[in-house]
Design an enzyme around this catalytic site. Structure first.
Site, PDB file in Angstrom:
ATOM      1  N   LEU A 128       0.851  -1.175   0.000  1.00  0.00           N
ATOM      2  CA  LEU A 128       0.000   0.000   0.000  1.00  0.00           C
ATOM      3  C   LEU A 128       0.893   1.232   0.000  1.00  0.00           C
ATOM      4  O   LEU A 128       1.930   1.254   0.672  1.00  0.00           O
ATOM      5  CB  LEU A 128      -0.912   0.038   1.237  1.00  0.00           C
ATOM      6  CG  LEU A 128      -2.034  -1.003   1.350  1.00  0.00           C
ATOM      7  CD1 LEU A 128      -2.819  -0.787   2.640  1.00  0.00           C
ATOM      8  CD2 LEU A 128      -2.967  -0.955   0.148  1.00  0.00           C
ATOM      9  N   ASP A 129       0.489   2.257  -0.735  1.00  0.00           N
ATOM     10  CA  ASP A 129       1.236   3.500  -0.734  1.00  0.00           C
ATOM     11  C   ASP A 129       1.228   4.114   0.660  1.00  0.00           C
ATOM     12  O   ASP A 129       0.344   3.825   1.478  1.00  0.00           O
ATOM     13  CB  ASP A 129       0.617   4.499  -1.716  1.00  0.00           C
ATOM     14  CG  ASP A 129       0.693   4.038  -3.157  1.00  0.00           C
ATOM     15  OD1 ASP A 129       1.576   3.211  -3.456  1.00  0.00           O
ATOM     16  OD2 ASP A 129      -0.128   4.499  -3.968  1.00  0.00           O
ATOM     17  N   LYS A 130       2.181   4.992   0.906  1.00  0.00           N
ATOM     18  CA  LYS A 130       2.303   5.669   2.201  1.00  0.00           C
ATOM     19  C   LYS A 130       1.012   6.376   2.597  1.00  0.00           C
ATOM     20  O   LYS A 130       0.586   6.314   3.756  1.00  0.00           O
ATOM     21  CB  LYS A 130       3.453   6.672   2.150  1.00  0.00           C
ATOM     22  CG  LYS A 130       3.669   7.460   3.439  1.00  0.00           C
ATOM     23  CD  LYS A 130       4.851   8.406   3.313  1.00  0.00           C
ATOM     24  CE  LYS A 130       5.078   9.174   4.609  1.00  0.00           C
ATOM     25  NZ  LYS A 130       6.252  10.085   4.507  1.00  0.00           N
TER      26      LYS A 130
END
Length: 276
Positions: A128-130
């Site tokens: 998952l992206d930040k």
């Protein structure tokens, strides 16, 4: 010693069973010839027939290591069993940092493992992206990780996202556009014919006429970096709060959440449905 306990659900040859879990021939031979597997009290041999309800005890200690420093932080565990767990990742936290210069979810999970006497490698199944929050799946051992990775590759793990985008989208649709790296910006991805195949399914949940925004449900058929963000930007429906692809939007946070995850458990064969 770290022992993985597995109950056999149907009669099968040991080699075939391990192959079905995604293990390669060399790893299978290493486990069997290294006497790492017992069926009850009997050491498993090559091509041994396993029967329904047999219990395997697999010595996985040589394949697991402590790879991150523990950092105490609240961890929201949505689901957990002996083989895997699903965590609700908060926004603003990265999954891991190979250089270990930044505090990450891997550090928080290591602390959780330490508190629960789990001496295993931190193994995420997807990313998952930040700035994306929500469900992220981890395997507790290398065998379960191999099985889940194979399932992910075969599109057998359904990941459902909720997002909010500018404008009004169709009631449902599919975006099929290859995604590649932006040669001018290492932090961005772009639509590119020479990029990697990417497929995004979506449907409209709710349209806000006053704000001219759409809340949508998104299902990833593939898992490319920034896939949802890039695909909807290319359709002139950029995500709210996307500082990379929609910098003019005034929302402070990215409106993207990994809402739920659904799959058949690779070991127990139970149906797993988890949502935030």
């Amino acid at each position: 010693m770290e022992i993985l306990k597995i109950k056999i659900l149907n009669e099968i040859i040991i080699n075939e069973y391990l192959k079905n879990l995604g293990l390669g021939k060399n790893k299978i031979n290493s486990l069997i010839d290294g006497h790492k597997i017992k069926c009850g009290k009997t050491t498993v041999k090559q091509n041994m027939l396993l029967k329904k309800d047999d219990i395997l005890f697999i010595d996985i200690e040589d394949y697991e290591k402590i790879d991150y420093n523990p950092i105490e932080n609240e961890l929201d565990v949505l689901y957990e069993d002996d083989y895997l767990l699903v965590i609700n990742k908060p926004k603003g936290v990265i999954i891991y940092d190979l250089d270990q210069k930044e505090e990450t979810l891997a550090n928080h999970l290591r602390y959780y493992y330490q508190m629960n006497n789990i001496n295993r490698t931190i193994r995420h199944v997807h990313r998952l992206d930040k700035d994306t929050d929500g469900c992220i799946l981890y395997a507790k051992d290398f065998i379960t990780h191999a099985a889940l990775s194979k399932m992910l590759e075969n599109d057998e793990i359904k990941r459902v996202y909720h997002a909010e985008v500018e404008g009004r989208v169709n009631k449902k649709g599919i975006i099929r556009k290859n995604i590649g790296k932006d040669r001018h910006n290492n932090n961005k991805m772009v639509i590119s014919e020479k990029g990697v195949n990417a497929v995004t399914h979506y449907k409209l949940i709710e349209y806000n006429k006053e704000k001219n925004t759409s809340k949508i449900e998104v299902i990833l058929q593939t898992g490319r970096t920034h896939q949802i963000r890039v695909h909807f930007m290319s359709e002139n429906h950029p995500l709210l709060g996307d500082k990379i692809y929609n910098p003019k939007n005034i929302e402070k946070e990215l409106h993207l959440q990994s809402f739920s995850i659904h799959f058949i458990h690779p070991i127990t064969k139970q149906k797993i449905d988890v949502n935030v």
